[in-house]
Write a protein that holds these residues in place. Structure first.
Motif, PDB file in Angstrom:
ATOM      1  N   PRO A 176      38.595  47.354  47.359  1.00 12.15           N
ATOM      2  CA  PRO A 176      37.519  46.268  47.200  1.00 12.15           C
ATOM      3  C   PRO A 176      37.511  46.049  45.737  1.00 12.15           C
ATOM      4  O   PRO A 176      36.562  45.528  45.381  1.00 12.15           O
ATOM      5  N   TYR A 177      38.604  46.229  45.007  1.00  6.98           N
ATOM      6  CA  TYR A 177      38.766  45.833  43.471  1.00  6.98           C
ATOM      7  C   TYR A 177      39.638  44.684  43.347  1.00  6.98           C
ATOM      8  O   TYR A 177      40.624  44.800  43.810  1.00  6.98           O
ATOM      9  N   GLU A 178      39.133  43.664  42.567  1.00  7.94           N
ATOM     10  CA  GLU A 178      39.794  42.608  42.034  1.00  7.94           C
ATOM     11  C   GLU A 178      40.042  42.902  40.609  1.00  7.94           C
ATOM     12  O   GLU A 178      39.028  43.068  39.937  1.00  7.94           O
ATOM     13  N   ASN A 179      41.241  42.732  40.287  1.00  8.23           N
ATOM     14  CA  ASN A 179      41.518  42.974  38.878  1.00  8.23           C
ATOM     15  C   ASN A 179      42.385  41.584  38.342  1.00  8.23           C
ATOM     16  O   ASN A 179      43.211  40.881  38.802  1.00  8.23           O
ATOM     17  N   TYR A 180      41.553  41.276  37.146  1.00 14.15           N
ATOM     18  CA  TYR A 180      42.113  40.100  36.259  1.00 14.15           C
ATOM     19  C   TYR A 180      42.511  40.559  34.793  1.00 14.15           C
ATOM     20  O   TYR A 180      41.928  41.400  34.155  1.00 14.15           O
ATOM     21  N   PHE A 181      43.768  40.256  34.379  1.00 14.18           N
ATOM     22  CA  PHE A 181      44.356  40.445  32.948  1.00 14.18           C
ATOM     23  C   PHE A 181      44.067  39.262  32.342  1.00 14.18           C
ATOM     24  O   PHE A 181      44.943  38.164  32.709  1.00 14.18           O
ATOM     25  N   TYR A 182      44.068  39.365  31.007  1.00 16.23           N
ATOM     26  CA  TYR A 182      44.230  38.432  29.950  1.00 16.23           C
ATOM     27  C   TYR A 182      44.922  38.836  28.542  1.00 16.23           C
ATOM     28  O   TYR A 182      44.207  39.898  28.256  1.00 16.23           O
ATOM     29  N   SER A 183      45.881  38.422  28.260  1.00 16.72           N
ATOM     30  CA  SER A 183      46.361  38.737  27.188  1.00 16.72           C
ATOM     31  C   SER A 183      47.041  37.750  26.011  1.00 16.72           C
ATOM     32  O   SER A 183      47.421  36.682  26.666  1.00 16.72           O
ATOM     33  N   ASP A 184      46.678  37.641  24.871  1.00 18.17           N
ATOM     34  CA  ASP A 184      47.518  36.734  23.768  1.00 18.17           C
ATOM     35  C   ASP A 184      47.575  37.442  22.746  1.00 18.17           C
ATOM     36  O   ASP A 184      47.488  38.730  22.647  1.00 18.17           O
ATOM     37  N   CYS A 185      47.918  36.888  21.519  1.00 18.23           N
ATOM     38  CA  CYS A 185      48.379  37.432  20.238  1.00 18.23           C
ATOM     39  C   CYS A 185      47.168  38.159  19.703  1.00 18.23           C
ATOM     40  O   CYS A 185      47.278  38.844  18.642  1.00 18.23           O
ATOM     41  N   VAL A 234      36.281  43.444  39.073  1.00 18.67           N
ATOM     42  CA  VAL A 234      35.127  42.842  39.714  1.00 18.67           C
ATOM     43  C   VAL A 234      35.147  43.913  41.203  1.00 18.67           C
ATOM     44  O   VAL A 234      36.033  43.728  41.771  1.00 18.67           O
ATOM     45  N   THR A 235      34.136  44.591  41.528  1.00 21.11           N
ATOM     46  CA  THR A 235      34.083  45.340  42.625  1.00 21.11           C
ATOM     47  C   THR A 235      33.065  44.987  43.513  1.00 21.11           C
ATOM     48  O   THR A 235      31.629  44.815  43.173  1.00 21.11           O
ATOM     49  N   SER A 236      33.456  44.877  44.794  1.00 23.53           N
ATOM     50  CA  SER A 236      32.355  44.326  45.699  1.00 23.53           C
ATOM     51  C   SER A 236      32.657  45.048  46.910  1.00 23.53           C
ATOM     52  O   SER A 236      33.866  45.132  47.393  1.00 23.53           O
ATOM     53  N   PRO A 237      31.569  45.859  47.513  1.00 26.70           N
ATOM     54  CA  PRO A 237      32.051  46.570  48.781  1.00 26.70           C
ATOM     55  C   PRO A 237      32.482  45.744  50.019  1.00 26.70           C
ATOM     56  O   PRO A 237      31.898  44.460  50.078  1.00 26.70           O
ATOM     57  N   LEU A 238      33.414  46.162  50.733  1.00 23.65           N
ATOM     58  CA  LEU A 238      33.899  45.811  51.839  1.00 23.65           C
ATOM     59  C   LEU A 238      33.133  46.306  53.009  1.00 23.65           C
ATOM     60  O   LEU A 238      32.398  47.019  52.905  1.00 23.65           O
ATOM     61  N   SER A 239      33.415  45.982  54.213  1.00 24.40           N
ATOM     62  CA  SER A 239      32.494  46.195  55.681  1.00 24.40           C
ATOM     63  C   SER A 239      32.980  47.657  55.792  1.00 24.40           C
ATOM     64  O   SER A 239      32.294  48.374  56.376  1.00 24.40           O
ATOM     65  N   THR A 240      34.459  48.021  55.570  1.00 26.46           N
ATOM     66  CA  THR A 240      34.705  49.361  55.545  1.00 26.46           C
ATOM     67  C   THR A 240      34.685  50.199  54.412  1.00 26.46           C
ATOM     68  O   THR A 240      34.852  51.407  54.711  1.00 26.46           O
ATOM     69  N   SER A 241      34.009  49.835  53.375  1.00 24.79           N
ATOM     70  CA  SER A 241      33.878  50.702  52.046  1.00 24.79           C
ATOM     71  C   SER A 241      32.873  51.855  52.466  1.00 24.79           C
ATOM     72  O   SER A 241      31.740  51.733  53.199  1.00 24.79           O
ATOM     73  N   ASN A 242      32.961  53.162  51.951  1.00 25.80           N
ATOM     74  CA  ASN A 242      32.126  54.176  51.801  1.00 25.80           C
ATOM     75  C   ASN A 242      31.256  53.813  50.653  1.00 25.80           C
ATOM     76  O   ASN A 242      31.563  53.844  49.291  1.00 25.80           O
ATOM     77  N   LEU A 243      30.157  53.656  50.962  1.00 25.04           N
ATOM     78  CA  LEU A 243      29.142  53.125  49.883  1.00 25.04           C
ATOM     79  C   LEU A 243      28.639  54.310  49.030  1.00 25.04           C
ATOM     80  O   LEU A 243      28.075  54.057  48.024  1.00 25.04           O
ATOM     81  N   ASP A 244      28.854  55.537  49.135  1.00 22.74           N
ATOM     82  CA  ASP A 244      28.819  56.496  48.370  1.00 22.74           C
ATOM     83  C   ASP A 244      29.820  56.446  47.024  1.00 22.74           C
ATOM     84  O   ASP A 244      29.356  56.924  45.969  1.00 22.74           O
ATOM     85  N   TYR A 245      30.719  55.504  47.190  1.00 21.40           N
ATOM     86  CA  TYR A 245      31.678  55.560  46.113  1.00 21.40           C
ATOM     87  C   TYR A 245      32.004  54.049  45.465  1.00 21.40           C
ATOM     88  O   TYR A 245      32.362  53.745  44.417  1.00 21.40           O
ATOM     89  N   ILE A 246      31.712  53.152  46.349  1.00 19.15           N
ATOM     90  CA  ILE A 246      31.932  51.743  46.278  1.00 19.15           C
ATOM     91  C   ILE A 246      30.544  51.070  46.065  1.00 19.15           C
ATOM     92  O   ILE A 246      29.592  50.869  46.950  1.00 19.15           O
ATOM     93  N   GLY A 285      25.300  47.899  49.981  1.00 17.32           N
ATOM     94  CA  GLY A 285      26.192  46.809  50.646  1.00 17.32           C
ATOM     95  C   GLY A 285      25.879  45.519  51.059  1.00 17.32           C
ATOM     96  O   GLY A 285      26.634  44.795  51.518  1.00 17.32           O
ATOM     97  N   THR A 286      24.757  45.098  50.555  1.00 13.61           N
ATOM     98  CA  THR A 286      24.187  43.644  50.869  1.00 13.61           C
ATOM     99  C   THR A 286      24.629  42.946  49.700  1.00 13.61           C
ATOM    100  O   THR A 286      24.565  41.513  49.739  1.00 13.61           O
ATOM    101  N   LEU A 287      24.874  43.205  48.402  1.00 15.99           N
ATOM    102  CA  LEU A 287      25.261  42.494  47.388  1.00 15.99           C
ATOM    103  C   LEU A 287      26.649  42.576  47.088  1.00 15.99           C
ATOM    104  O   LEU A 287      27.396  43.559  47.081  1.00 15.99           O
TER     105      LEU A 287
END
Length: 716
Positions: free
Chosen positions: A39-48, A56-68, A95-97
């Protein structure tokens, strides 16, 4: 006063929101990368100017909500620093947000923040988050990634002292700001939010920020000194620049972790120097790396040597966490970095790496003298010492620790974990060694490899004050190579082995088949450690992948032992788990099925960091190690090892090598991540370990990128 405070906040927020207009120009295009690992979306930005990793983490329908849970996280290599903002639904239902990065315009994904400042500019990233329902920002942590990591993995506990330093404010435009000045009283981290497109204003209630559903622009920034990133053209050697296009994602990931002063272990959780990770990675990647990158790796280790006893640093302590550590642990006011020296394995990699770079590659021999005269500058206590002095101190540590066993090869003289420590090598979780005190990899591979390297370096003129090491280190090495394996050897008769795997499946309460029919002979392997918790056995009877160290680091000449060692490795790769190590998702780093004790089944599971899980780098080192051993069979001036002429054994080793590569290629999608686990429902499927446990795998890990250099070879 309240009006003045609001006015100042509005000004600061406005300045941060316009930050990109003042950004310092960089030659060349920035690097952007998006990686999904639900359930993790990862974004990278680099410049000089700076580098940022946004998760950004959002629970999936299968996620364990104790950890996600809904979360915005920003990690910065500079200072091993970052921000986490933990959200919850205002309706209180887990799990609703859900959160996603960016609004309707995907061009909004990660733009730079740069504002001129003294002594350092304010840098970071800006984007938008969209909340699909009203939310509360329940926990903001600003400062050290170490603190954020401990929060996510340590029961979500926060430091009241640090959290009291957060300053929350709202402005007349409906926006909000959280800022915190670090323990150094100089550095500040800011996180600002501003509603867009008619989204409701942010309010403060009981010390928490409350958001409506909609899109909010955010800026995450700080004013800490930045690192100089090694862009791909500097990162790779000229013979490997084709990888910049053909393997762009992995090269850009490696570049994100590579800087002119050090290499970083992984992101987001280990976004700093780790000695073991650095040296294993450079050893495996050397064929594609530039001299600049390799020397950055070697120098970072030498900079952090403990000058008093030659121990290599495991993990550096920098940034906000360094100031806190100095205050709490040493009762002093200082921002100076320090090091963690509890690991026993890291010390032994350094001479191996130096030998591979300065001796094995003849063109680098001319660099040695100038390089070794470099003055250390990172640790206050090492300033004034040169790299030659620090390297000699490290080699002296190894010679001293190896001498007792070389003179009297009994178990008591093997290398033990340090007193008071339950970890000391790469299996550095609470149960990683099953309570063992004498690690298999350190004693059977790392010590003799380091000794061979010291002998070679001494022969080449290194360690001028110790010319005897050229002979003495080789003598020590031969004893460590030939007389350590037998302490760790486990032999299980065929019928007993079948019974044990059947019992294990019941003990582990798992639906996987026992694969007892795959056991067609006695089972042999080498346990992960000695002196474990189970008093019934002197060996921690857990099958493992740590054979890879010996295959990759040594070329032993005891023919009977070498043939037997290769044979058991091949068997354990070819046999399916739990009869062996292999599954469709890769080789498990631990198999407790032959322990004969329910504790093994409960301590080495699919949710344990060093349990029945797959790590990428042991696959890489095993592949490189078996290739190295098989290449010894190619015609040379000297004779080839005996196993090369034993057709059945040679064929088995080739089959194991090819099967290993089949598994590697089947799991290409996750090879660059740190660790993965599995579900079984008639077949194995890959699962993100963070979805079922408190341990979150890094989306990119330094030593998991070594497949840029480790490639499949053809053996017949």
């Amino acid at each position: 006063m309240a009006a003045l405070h609001t006015h100042i906040c509005v000004f600061i927020v406005a300045l941060l929101l316009q930050a990109t207009a003042f950004a310092a120009d960089c030659a060349g295009q920035p690097t952007r990368l998006q990686l999904t690992d639900g359930p993790y979306e990862n974004y990278f930005y680099s410049d000089c100017n700076s580098s940022s990793h946004v998760v950004v983490t959002s629970p999936l329908s299968t996620s364990n909500l104790d950890y996600i849970y809904p979360r915005l996280l920003i990690a910065w290599p500079a200072g091993n620093s970052g921000i986490v903002a933990v959200f919850a639904a205002q309706n209180g239902q887990r799990g609703t947000l859900h959160i996603n990065l960016g609004g309707n315009d995907q061009d909004e994904l990660l733009q730079p923040v740069w504002i001129a400042g003294t002594p350092n500019p304010v840098v970071g990233v800006t984007s938008s988050i969209t909340l699909d329902s009203p939310a509360i920002l329940t926990v903001p942590i600003l400062g050290s990634i170490r603190v954020i990591r401990e929060y996510t993995e340590g029961g979500r506990n926060t430091s009241p002292d640090q959290q009291a330093q957060n300053r929350l404010s709202v402005d007349g435009a409906g926006g909000a700001m959280i800022k915190r000045t670090w323990y150094d009283n100089t550095t500040t981290t800011w996180l600002t939010f501003t509603p867009s497109n008619g989204t409701p204003s942010i309010t403060i209630d009981n010390g928490e920020l409350r958001f409506g559903a909609g899109t909010y622009k955010f800026n995450a920034s700080f004013n800490y000194p930045q690192l100089t990133q090694l862009i791909p053209q500097r990162l790779l050697n000229t013979a490997s620049t084709d990888l910049i296009d053909s393997r762009a994602e992995d090269v850009n990931s490696l570049s994100f972790l590579s800087y002119d002063s050090k290499l970083l272990a992984g992101t987001w959780r280990f976004l700093t120097y780790f000695g073991r990770d650095t040296m294993i990675s450079v050893l495996l990647l050397q064929s594609v790396l530039s001299d600049t990158t390799i020397e950055a790796g070697i120098s970072s280790v030498l900079e952090r040597i403990n000058k008093t006893d030659g121990t290599a640093c495991h993990e550096e302590i920098i940034g906000d966490f360094a100031t806190l550590t100095n205050k709490v642990d040493f009762n002093k006011t200082s921002n100076s970095p320090s090091c963690d020296y509890k690991m026993i394995d890291t010390t032994y990699y350094l001479p191996v790496l130096m030998k591979q770079y300065f001796i094995d590659s003849a063109m680098n021999a001319s660099r040695a003298e100038e390089f070794l005269q470099t003055k250390a500058s990172f640790l206050d206590e090492n300033k004034g010492l040169n790299y030659n002095q620090l390297a000699t101190s490290n080699a002296q540590k190894i010679m001293t620790s190896a001498a007792p066993f070389a003179k009297n090869p009994v178990q008591a003289n093997l290398i033990h974990l340090k007193d008071g420590q339950q970890v000391g090598q790469w299996r550095d979780s609470a149960n990683g060694l099953g309570g063992g005190r004498i690690p298999y990899d350190v004693n059977t591979a790392l010590v003799p490899a380091a000794l061979r390297a010291i002998a070679a370096l001494s022969t080449a003129g290194f360690f001028a004050d110790h010319p005897d090491w050229a002979t003495l280190a080789n003598q020590y090495a031969a004893i460590w190579e030939d007389q350590t394996l037998h302490f760790f050897e486990v032999n299980v008769a065929q019928n007993s082995a079948k019974s044990l795997v059947n019992t294990y499946v019941k003990q582990a309460n798992t639906s996987v088949p026992s694969e007892a029919d795959a056991i067609e002979s006695d089972v042999k392997f080498y346990g992960v450690a000695l002196d474990g918790n189970n008093g019934s056995w002197p060996i921690v009877r857990v099958m493992n992948t740590d054979d890879c160290f010996r295959h990759f680091l040594l070329e032993t000449t005891n023919q009977t032992q070498l043939s037997s060692f290769l044979n058991q490795t091949a068997d354990n790769i070819l046999r399916p788990f739990p009869a062996g190590l292999a599954t469709p998702v890769g080789l498990f780093v631990a198999n407790p099925a032959f322990g004969g004790d329910a504790d093994y089944a409960s301590e080495f599971t699919r949710i344990d960091y060093h349990g029945t899980v797959v790590w990428s780098w042991p696959l890489s080192m095993m592949a490189a190690g078996l290739s190295k051993q098989l290449k010894r069979c190619e015609p040379r001036d000297d004779s080839v090892p005996d196993f090369c002429n034993q057709s059945a054994l040679y064929s088995k080793i080739v089959s194991a090598y090819n099967y290993l590569w089949d598994l590697i290629e089947k799991n290409m999608a996750q090879l660059s991540t740190e660790i993965w686990t599995w579900n079984y429902n008639g077949t194995y499927t890959v699962v993100q370990i963070g979805a079922i446990s408190a341990t979150e795998s890094n989306i990119r890990q330094l030593w998991s990128l070594t497949f840029l250099a480790v490639q499949r070879n053809t053996f017949t």
